[in-house]
Motif scaffolding. Sequence first.
Motif, mmCIF file in Angstrom:
data_model
loop_
_atom_site.group_PDB
_atom_site.id
_atom_site.type_symbol
_atom_site.label_atom_id
_atom_site.label_comp_id
_atom_site.label_asym_id
_atom_site.label_seq_id
_atom_site.Cartn_x
_atom_site.Cartn_y
_atom_site.Cartn_z
ATOM 1 N N GLY A 28 47.700 33.193 37.114
ATOM 2 C CA GLY A 28 48.924 32.398 37.130
ATOM 3 C C GLY A 28 50.057 32.949 36.281
ATOM 4 N N GLU A 29 49.833 34.087 35.646
ATOM 5 C CA GLU A 29 50.872 34.663 34.783
ATOM 6 C C GLU A 29 51.792 35.617 35.543
ATOM 7 N N HIS A 76 40.842 45.107 49.533
ATOM 8 C CA HIS A 76 40.093 44.002 50.147
ATOM 9 C C HIS A 76 39.699 42.962 49.100
ATOM 10 N N GLY A 77 39.574 43.418 47.852
ATOM 11 C CA GLY A 77 39.238 42.487 46.781
ATOM 12 C C GLY A 77 40.414 41.659 46.307
ATOM 13 N N GLY A 78 41.647 41.961 46.782
ATOM 14 C CA GLY A 78 42.798 41.130 46.427
ATOM 15 C C GLY A 78 43.820 41.789 45.527
ATOM 16 N N LEU A 79 43.684 43.094 45.293
ATOM 17 C CA LEU A 79 44.669 43.833 44.493
ATOM 18 C C LEU A 79 45.666 44.486 45.442
ATOM 19 N N VAL A 80 46.893 43.983 45.451
ATOM 20 C CA VAL A 80 47.845 44.474 46.446
ATOM 21 C C VAL A 80 49.134 44.932 45.765
ATOM 22 N N LEU A 81 49.650 46.053 46.243
ATOM 23 C CA LEU A 81 50.798 46.698 45.596
ATOM 24 C C LEU A 81 52.048 46.621 46.471
ATOM 25 N N VAL A 82 53.181 46.390 45.807
ATOM 26 C CA VAL A 82 54.489 46.631 46.424
ATOM 27 C C VAL A 82 54.967 47.933 45.797
ATOM 28 N N GLY A 153 47.474 38.078 51.361
ATOM 29 C CA GLY A 153 47.032 36.951 50.535
ATOM 30 C C GLY A 153 46.465 37.425 49.215
ATOM 31 N N PRO A 154 47.273 38.164 48.428
ATOM 32 C CA PRO A 154 46.728 38.831 47.235
ATOM 33 C C PRO A 154 46.323 37.849 46.131
ATOM 34 N N ASP A 155 45.348 38.278 45.320
ATOM 35 C CA ASP A 155 45.020 37.540 44.096
ATOM 36 C C ASP A 155 45.900 38.027 42.961
ATOM 37 N N LEU A 156 46.189 39.320 42.988
ATOM 38 C CA LEU A 156 47.110 39.886 42.001
ATOM 39 C C LEU A 156 48.124 40.750 42.751
ATOM 40 N N LEU A 157 49.387 40.370 42.644
ATOM 41 C CA LEU A 157 50.446 41.148 43.280
ATOM 42 C C LEU A 157 51.044 42.079 42.232
ATOM 43 N N ASP A 180 59.513 32.214 42.420
ATOM 44 C CA ASP A 180 59.033 31.220 43.380
ATOM 45 C C ASP A 180 57.557 31.428 43.690
ATOM 46 N N LEU A 181 57.205 32.687 43.963
ATOM 47 C CA LEU A 181 55.820 32.994 44.319
ATOM 48 C C LEU A 181 54.888 32.619 43.175
ATOM 49 N N ASN A 182 55.352 32.894 41.962
ATOM 50 C CA ASN A 182 54.530 32.580 40.802
ATOM 51 C C ASN A 182 54.337 31.072 40.646
ATOM 52 N N ARG A 183 55.395 30.308 40.936
ATOM 53 C CA ARG A 183 55.275 28.850 40.846
ATOM 54 C C ARG A 183 54.293 28.325 41.883
ATOM 55 N N GLU A 184 54.194 29.072 43.004
ATOM 56 C CA GLU A 184 53.230 28.660 44.030
ATOM 57 C C GLU A 184 51.816 29.096 43.669
ATOM 58 N N GLY A 185 51.679 29.760 42.525
ATOM 59 C CA GLY A 185 50.330 30.059 42.045
ATOM 60 C C GLY A 185 49.946 31.522 42.059
ATOM 61 N N LEU A 186 50.873 32.410 42.424
ATOM 62 C CA LEU A 186 50.541 33.830 42.519
ATOM 63 C C LEU A 186 50.627 34.504 41.142
ATOM 64 N N THR A 187 49.638 35.318 40.850
ATOM 65 C CA THR A 187 49.648 36.099 39.617
ATOM 66 C C THR A 187 50.355 37.423 39.885
#
Lengths: 261, 310
Positions: A28-29, A76-82, A153-157, A180-187
């Motif tokens: 959530g950070e 696949h584990g949720g680590l996604v990069l921009v 649907g990343p766990d950590l962006l 906004d994304l962080n307020r929706e719960g994205l780390t």
Amino acid sequence: MLLEVTDLDVFYGRTHALKGLNLHVERGEIVAVLGANGAGKSSLLSAILGVVPPRSGEIRFDGVDLSGRTTPMRYHGGLVLVPEGRRIFTSLTVAENLLLGAHNRTDKSEIPTELDRICARFSNLAERRDMPASVLSGGEQQMLAIGRALMAGPDLLMLDEPSLGLSPLLVKQVFRLMQDLNREGLTILLVEQNTRLALKIADRGYVLERGAVATQGTPGELLSDTALHEAYLGQSQNAGRSGRGPARSNNESRIEPRERT
Amino acid sequence: MTSYQTGLLVILSINIVIAYGAYLPIAAGQMNLGIAGFMALGAYASAYVANNAGLPPIVTIFIGAGFAGLLALIVAVPILRTRGIYLALATFALGQIVAAAILNVELVGAAEGYSVLDHFGLATIAPITIATIAVVAYLNRTRFGLNLTAISQDELLANLFGVRTRRLQIAAFTLGAFFAGLGGALHAHYYNYIRPQDFNILLSIYIILFVLLGGTRSVLGPIVGAAIFTFLPEIFRDLDKKFSAFFDQVPDWLGQASAWRFAIFAALIIVFMMLRPQGIMTRGATRAAARWVAWCVRRLGFARSSGARP
């Protein structure tokens, strides 16, 4: 703890890029990683994503040791990069770019729903859905790069220099979006050279210097750190003054600093 | 149809199949200069099985193609560790090894060449070509096709988005070798006589040119490229007769005008590559072609239905 990096050492040939680096991200950070060119910010992301194997040290994601996991497995584990410079697939259409982001979804029926959600968020992309991505402007390409990452649907962006090459107005939009994304719960793990802006939205920040953490703390602590001020903020303030000073300060002020409890 | 025209259509059909052998690796960002080698494997394997095993000929060509694909799969792991120009050189060397090996194998005639007993005509070859086009068109529409495009544009980024790049490159390389082998097997069964030197580096380069000229991003690309390379030299063959007034002016010391058709053809390729480096059939051009075909079909359908009205 979502991400935990312990005593990480990374070499490129003989170059010691990361020297015993420690860093962690809570769920959530928004965590900002700051520092000058060559401080090791990109090496850190490369090591987290498995592009560069660390010489020693440990990277844990959601409690699991990532060593031995390939880059696709980490995705696949949720680590996604921009990635820095967007790196969208210009020979594919906008929709196909987004589709590639959703590579990890085993339930294919989720993909159209997710695609609609992304298109609802980025109306510019929705209009150009079936056009080649090469026709997009720089700002739209950045939105596409973020949209592509969100499709997973990343766990950590992780974002590598998202403000690079964008106009102040677009930079503001991108940072708003991150909030906004962080307020929706994205780390979010944010690597930025635009120190002041990054610290406006971050919960905590790390300042890297020659491959190690020089200082860390809350934005308040970092901003009051006089050494940091001279080393980085001073620089960016001067750059702001000599360059597009007024416009930038104007835009920055419209991004509300995070409320802290 | 005259036998000349039938012959040309057969050559076109075979060329299209082989062109897909080069197209698949190119779509994944790999330059395979060993296509002729895989053709040779398919040609000789199918010919040997056809002559000795007593299987139906149609089965033997797929055995030949499978043999080429299997060998590609085995060498793919070490060979695809190389990149770019080094991959091109490694595949080139592979093609040379295959040709040199066949040259020494007495079992299949070595340097004397090898006769194939069964013969295929256009009626057998054309359906196989159409099936090949259908398979590649289907693959292009799936995730596999999308991922190949992603790999060819940005391998690292494809990897970051979960594409198992190595596995896909191996698949594209193997499948390409399968189609090259299939084309080689058809070649063997059409000409009924094969020699190691038929499958040389020049052939590999021509096949790569089919794809580069036709377009690497669309299923139609290899078809268009193969058609141009098959028909254009034939059109030029008549050219010196049609424009005899012009070609008679060619001074004698330049030799025969008709011999210059390949030089003219090559020059045209250079001009074309300068003007349209992305190839003839881009994705946009393919969509436009599809719209045009749909429009024609609609018009035909309309004309027919209105004509049927009393």
